[in-house]
Design an enzyme around this catalytic site. Structure first.
Site, mmCIF file in Angstrom:
data_model
loop_
_atom_site.group_PDB
_atom_site.id
_atom_site.type_symbol
_atom_site.label_atom_id
_atom_site.label_comp_id
_atom_site.label_asym_id
_atom_site.label_seq_id
_atom_site.Cartn_x
_atom_site.Cartn_y
_atom_site.Cartn_z
ATOM 1 N N PRO A 128 -1.577 2.412 -20.383
ATOM 2 C CA PRO A 128 -1.906 3.792 -20.025
ATOM 3 C C PRO A 128 -3.417 4.060 -20.098
ATOM 4 C CG PRO A 128 -0.001 3.741 -21.491
ATOM 5 C CD PRO A 128 -0.493 2.328 -21.387
ATOM 6 N N GLU A 244 -3.783 -14.497 -6.338
ATOM 7 C CA GLU A 244 -3.184 -13.153 -6.330
ATOM 8 C C GLU A 244 -3.811 -12.301 -5.226
ATOM 9 O OE1 GLU A 244 -3.049 -11.293 -10.151
ATOM 10 O OE2 GLU A 244 -2.829 -9.276 -9.324
ATOM 11 N N GLN A 281 -5.187 7.363 27.540
ATOM 12 C CA GLN A 281 -6.262 6.443 27.153
ATOM 13 C C GLN A 281 -6.464 6.421 25.635
ATOM 14 O OE1 GLN A 281 -10.501 7.154 28.055
ATOM 15 N NE2 GLN A 281 -10.367 5.343 29.348
ATOM 16 N N GLN A 338 0.217 8.886 13.324
ATOM 17 C CA GLN A 338 -0.272 9.900 14.276
ATOM 18 C C GLN A 338 0.330 9.668 15.665
ATOM 19 O OE1 GLN A 338 -1.986 12.465 13.407
ATOM 20 N NE2 GLN A 338 -2.543 13.322 15.380
#
Ligand SMILES: Cc1cc2nc3c(=O)[nH]c(=O)nc-3n(C[C@H](O)[C@H](O)[C@H](O)COP(=O)(O)OP(=O)(O)OC[C@H]3O[C@@H](n4cnc5c(N)ncnc54)[C@H](O)[C@@H]3O)c2cc1C
Length: 383
Positions: A128, A244, A281, A338
């Site tokens: 934390p 990783e 476009q 979008q």
């Protein structure tokens, strides 16, 4: 564009993985997302199919394969959005610690189970109060006779509920100077007294993955569960981070490809003002730019895959790839939402899930800001 990094054998393996993933994994994804975690049976099946720990030596049940095979597994899982079952974390992030630093005993005990899907792995670094600043952790492992006694709390731990064995980053010497010299890695099994699984955390994305809190309350493990040597934990973590971060780059580009493919199909189908929205476009330029960037990202990742398999030191370059490809993934999924209009905002549309899943890619495995800190440092900039 044909990807030169893979041989014919790699591509045969990909075909096998794709068949399995489409049949056995893809149908589970929405169930995992609803439940907040994957299921053990699917892990066992993936193990039986040879998808877990492909790089592990054959003496421990692995295929002893090169990392390109692991990359293929990760790409195919990303292609069906199976983020709930993080094979990358299990096989390519956690397992390498056991293989690189484990004693023969530790390897014999846990690696075959990791390869078969019986022993699911996690790594518990973050707390934390400390994430990026790993040397600032406060979980302790105090030596007491033949045991270590762990106390502390971890958070945001992937596989936190389903995991069987955790590599826990602890301080065996909380007063060490510099602080990272007191860091040690201790293996803790999920059924150990004093090991307490906290709640599964509710997240913006990666909904099928059980990110959790973990607590250690006078949790006693045999001294033989120390991984590597006391005080070497930080060094071991740094040595493993190259792979990783490369894994994140691999999955980021694979996820971009899927999101882009789906969006191209959508804009050809969806009509507005009497024509497919693909005819505008703006749609064409947006998707042309994104497709270009995906190819650039893929070329970079493929070059890094080849270098990693050769054994080159590419810490700087994987840090570049990690921030750049995940940044692309965030921009790309945003643009694709979008282009889907209102449907892009609906969770039943996969692109909405892609957008949410992308957000974490710049945060975990070292934030993108930390990547830039590393790059700058290796350029000789700063203190
Ligand atoms: C879904 C998910 C799964 C995760 N899985 C695991 C797991 O399995 N095991 C595990 O141990 N952890 C896991 N994490 C934790 C993850 O690795 C940390 O969240 C991450 O390292 C960032 O740490 P933090 O959250 O404490 O952020 P902080 O370190 O507090 O960072 C906050 C902000 O400050 C910036 N910042 C910090 N230091 C610097 C600096 N020097 N220069 C510039 N900017 C800086 C960061 O880039 C970030 O933008 C997971 C997290 C998530 C969200």
């Amino acid at each position: 564009m044909r990807r030169d990094v893979f041989t014919e054998d790699h591509e045969l393996f990909r075909a096998q993985v794709r068949r399995f993933v489409e049949k056995e994994i893809a149908p589970k994804v929405s169930e995992w997302n609803a439940r907040g975690m994957s299921d053990r049976e699917s892990w066992r099946r993936a193990g039986a199919e040879g998808l877990l720990g492909v790089c592990a030596p054959t003496e421990y049940g692995g295929a002893g394969a090169d990392f390109l095979y692991a990359a293929i597994v990760n790409e195919e899982m990303a292609r069906v959005r199976a983020h709930g079952m993080m094979i990358s974390l299990h096989s390519d992030i956690c397992l390498p610690y056991l293989l690189a630093y484990g004693t023969d005993d530790q390897k014999r005990r846990w690696v075959p189970g990791a390869v078969s899907g019986e022993v699911l792995l996690g790594v518990a670094m973050t707390e934390p109060g400390a994430g990026s600043d790993l040397a600032g952790i406060s979980t302790t492992a105090r030596r007491d006779g033949d045991s270590y006694v762990l106390n502390g709390a971890k958070t945001f731990i992937s596989n936190g509920q389903i995991g069987d064995l955790f590599i826990v980053v602890t301080k065996t010497d909380p007063n060490a100077q510099p602080p990272h010299a007191g860091v040690s890695l201790v293996l803790v099994e999920g059924n150990t007294a004093g090991f307490v699984r906290g709640k599964r955390l509710h997240k913006l994305g990666l909904r099928g993955q059980d990110t959790s809190e973990l607590f250690f309350e006078d949790c006693r493990v045999p001294a033989g569960n120390l991984l590597g040597r006391e005080g070497q934990g930080f060094k071991m973590l740094m040595q493993q981070l190259q792979q990783e971060r490369l894994v994140i780059g691999v999955t980021a580009v694979a996820s971009c490809r899927r999101a882009l493919e789906d969006t191209v199909a959508y804009v050809k189908d969806r009509r507005a003002f009497g024509q497919p929205i693909a005819a505008f476009q703006n749609t064409q330029f947006t998707l042309a730019e994104l497709a270009t960037q995906v190819e650039v990202g893929q070329a970079f990742v493929d070059a890094l895959l080849a270098a990693h398999v050769r054994g080159d030191d590419i810490v700087t370059e994987v840090s570049m790839a990690k921030w750049w490809t995940t940044d692309l993934q965030k921009r790309l999924t945003s643009d694709c939402v979008q282009l889907h209009g209102g449907y892009g905002f609906m969770l039943e549309t996969p692109i909405a899930e892609d957008y949410a899943d992308a957000a974490v890619q710049s945060i975990y495995a070292g934030t993108n800001e930390i990547m830039k800190v590393i790059i700058a440092r290796r350029m000789g900039l700063g203190g």
